[in-house]
Design a protein around this motif. Sequence first.
Motif, mmCIF file in Angstrom:
data_model
loop_
_atom_site.group_PDB
_atom_site.id
_atom_site.type_symbol
_atom_site.label_atom_id
_atom_site.label_comp_id
_atom_site.label_asym_id
_atom_site.label_seq_id
_atom_site.Cartn_x
_atom_site.Cartn_y
_atom_site.Cartn_z
ATOM 1 N N ARG A 1 0.668 -1.018 -0.090
ATOM 2 C CA ARG A 1 0.392 -0.195 -0.077
ATOM 3 C C ARG A 1 0.491 1.545 -0.072
ATOM 4 O O ARG A 1 0.220 1.905 -0.335
ATOM 5 C CB ARG A 1 -1.068 0.326 1.261
ATOM 6 N N ARG A 2 2.140 1.738 0.881
ATOM 7 C CA ARG A 2 3.164 2.181 0.770
ATOM 8 C C ARG A 2 4.092 2.148 0.019
ATOM 9 O O ARG A 2 4.587 2.022 0.706
ATOM 10 C CB ARG A 2 2.830 3.515 2.115
ATOM 11 N N PRO A 3 4.846 1.432 -1.137
ATOM 12 C CA PRO A 3 5.810 1.109 -1.083
ATOM 13 C C PRO A 3 7.403 2.381 -0.564
ATOM 14 O O PRO A 3 8.091 2.391 -0.391
ATOM 15 C CB PRO A 3 6.102 1.063 -2.783
ATOM 16 N N ASP A 4 6.593 3.685 -0.722
ATOM 17 C CA ASP A 4 7.532 4.079 0.135
ATOM 18 C C ASP A 4 8.149 4.610 0.805
ATOM 19 O O ASP A 4 9.128 5.277 1.856
ATOM 20 C CB ASP A 4 7.146 5.323 -0.437
ATOM 21 N N ALA A 5 7.076 3.998 1.701
ATOM 22 C CA ALA A 5 8.227 4.127 3.267
ATOM 23 C C ALA A 5 8.368 2.829 4.655
ATOM 24 O O ALA A 5 8.851 1.991 3.831
ATOM 25 C CB ALA A 5 6.375 3.325 4.644
ATOM 26 N N GLY A 6 8.911 3.756 4.817
ATOM 27 C CA GLY A 6 10.133 2.755 5.720
ATOM 28 C C GLY A 6 8.735 1.739 6.654
ATOM 29 O O GLY A 6 8.022 2.111 7.334
ATOM 30 N N CYS A 7 10.177 0.534 7.337
ATOM 31 C CA CYS A 7 9.129 -0.593 8.483
ATOM 32 C C CYS A 7 9.215 0.354 9.981
ATOM 33 O O CYS A 7 8.663 0.374 9.905
ATOM 34 C CB CYS A 7 9.883 -1.540 8.094
#
Length: 263
Positions: free
Chosen positions: A93-99
């Motif tokens: 859903r948010r491939p730009d976000a970090g874990c």
Amino acid sequence: MLASQLPVLIVLLSLGTVAKIAAIRSGSPGTLAQLGPAVLVPDRFRRAALLCCAVAEAGLAAGLLVTAHPLFRWATVAFCAMSTYILLELRRRRPDAGCGCFGEVSSAPVGWRSIGRTVVLTGMAGMSVWAEGPGWLAFAHPSWEYLLAGVVVLALLSPEIETLAERARYRAPCEQRRGPAESVTLTRLRSSEAWQAHEAHLSTAEPYDSWRELCWRFFAFRNHDEHDVVFAVSLAGRRPTVRVAVVGSEDSKPLPVYKPVSV
């Protein structure tokens, strides 16, 4: 063998707790919007979501360390498995976000290495369910071969190591780095000799304006004579230099620089 990975789990859960609390204290809303579970909740709940995650990790680490109760062992398995699911959702859903696993250090987009790490941690937690004795015994009498094997595998699956190495090689100038939160800088100001020398003359304890220029943050107050008292706090280092000037009177002039103080 079953207890060999308890030290790794406890240390990683503790590091995750500290890093998330640091991100909550110093991170801006934009930063929190890039970290782990905070991405999947509305803006106003992001800080609370990250805090809940940190509290859960701290509780699990403490439970694994001091007791052998299966509740903490199974809860750790569930936490790691849920983390795997969350990372898969983030990647979809948010491939730009970090874990967000280790706070701001884990701000890079979620990849298969991060997902593989949580799968390995789930397996380690599953091994520990049937281990005898609390975690502190595993620290006191470690099984070095299994412990080192687990550390090596996790290191290979941790992109944060490359991030830290890159930051160590290149450190941006102070004026280009994100400084501490305004509240933190204001706390440092109030611990300085400059503040103590002028506090009694200020009409309010809160600044009416604040701004940043390069590597300095400025706080503007008014004194009882309706003159502006402007403090400048250096953003470099943990023991900042503080400058102060009274502005508004014809004979006003900048006052001496106050040396760094411990805060």
